[in-house]
Motif scaffolding. Structure first.
Motif, mmCIF file in Angstrom:
data_model
loop_
_atom_site.group_PDB
_atom_site.id
_atom_site.type_symbol
_atom_site.label_atom_id
_atom_site.label_comp_id
_atom_site.label_asym_id
_atom_site.label_seq_id
_atom_site.Cartn_x
_atom_site.Cartn_y
_atom_site.Cartn_z
ATOM 1 N N PHE A 66 1.422 -12.365 3.981
ATOM 2 C CA PHE A 66 0.907 -11.355 3.061
ATOM 3 C C PHE A 66 1.964 -10.298 2.754
ATOM 4 N N TYR A 67 1.874 -9.744 1.572
ATOM 5 C CA TYR A 67 2.776 -8.649 1.208
ATOM 6 C C TYR A 67 2.569 -7.501 2.196
ATOM 7 N N PRO A 68 3.645 -6.810 2.591
ATOM 8 C CA PRO A 68 3.509 -5.737 3.589
ATOM 9 C C PRO A 68 2.389 -4.753 3.258
ATOM 10 N N GLY A 69 1.536 -4.502 4.251
ATOM 11 C CA GLY A 69 0.490 -3.507 4.114
ATOM 12 C C GLY A 69 -0.834 -4.022 3.584
ATOM 13 N N THR A 70 -0.906 -5.292 3.141
ATOM 14 C CA THR A 70 -2.127 -5.788 2.509
ATOM 15 C C THR A 70 -3.046 -6.554 3.463
#
Length: 226
Positions: A66-70
């Motif tokens: 996942f994209y960072p923070g999601t």
């Protein structure tokens, strides 16, 4: 053999890995969390602050990064609770739900496609990712100072740190350090000389690059690339 491709889920990457032989596998910190599939079971890889080294298991591993923070919003767990950990999804979500998720992935033509379908379904039930978090990642990846980014986003440094712990598993300074490491590795793998890599990636000098690589990756840069 390792391969990856972009996912239909914004910012996510699908990957598979089939180790050719038993041995230690090394996963470097990248600011991301992964949902993993192996031998019909689902796992979550939390955010790493250092290289994660483990004995490679036989068979196919598949994952969606996942994209960072999601990932925390999709999985329903703060990132800092999974920092430097690998846990089964059943330890985080209700058993009946995990059985349904696992059946969905196992029924797919391949685990990559199943993981993507599962992740898209999870995302459909959630609010869109906080655009401020994406801005934070972009700014830190550009080498911006944490205090300047906090001001830009309208947060105090401590408030930003608390939000980062939930979303990324650690504070923005650590996130910036991890993203800088990844920038350096991309340059070095393209054959850019180490001194030039250090300057372009935002390190003070080549010695600074060498220290960070040893601390975060656990190996000297030359050995890591080899």
């Amino acid at each position: 053999m390792y391969r990856e491709r972009s996912s239909s889920l914004s910012g996510a990457v699908l990957w598979t890995n089939t180790p050719s032989e038993a041995g230690l596998g090394r996963v470097l910190p990248d600011g991301c969390m992964d949902l993993l599939w192996h031998e019909g079971r689902l796992w979550v890889a939390g955010p790493d602050t250092r290289a994660y080294v483990a004995e490679s298991s036989a068979g196919i591993w598949a994952g969606i990064r996942f994209y960072p923070g999601t990932a925390p919003a999709l999985l329903g767990v703060p990132a800092h609770e999974l920092r430097d950990r690998r846990v089964e999804l059943v330890d985080l979500r209700p058993l009946s739900e995990v059985r349904r998720f696992t059946a969905l992935v196992n029924a797919a033509g391949d685990p990559e496609s199943g993981l993507e379908k599962l992740a898209l379904g999870m995302a459909a039930d959630k609010e869109p990712p906080d655009p401020l978090l994406r801005h934070l990642v972009t700014a830190l990846d550009a080498g911006r100072p944490v205090a300047a980014v906090a001001d830009e986003l309208g947060f105090g440094v401590r408030q930003l740190h608390r939000r980062a712990l939930t979303a990324f598993g650690y504070g923005p300074k650590t996130l910036g350090r991890v993203l800088r490491l990844q920038r350096a590795l991309k340059l070095a793998r393209r054959g850019v000389p180490f001194a030039e890599t250090a300057a372009l990636a935002g390190f003070a000098d080549q010695a600074h690059l060498a220290r960070d690589v040893r601390e975060l990756a656990g190996l000297p840069l030359g050995e890591l690339l080899g």
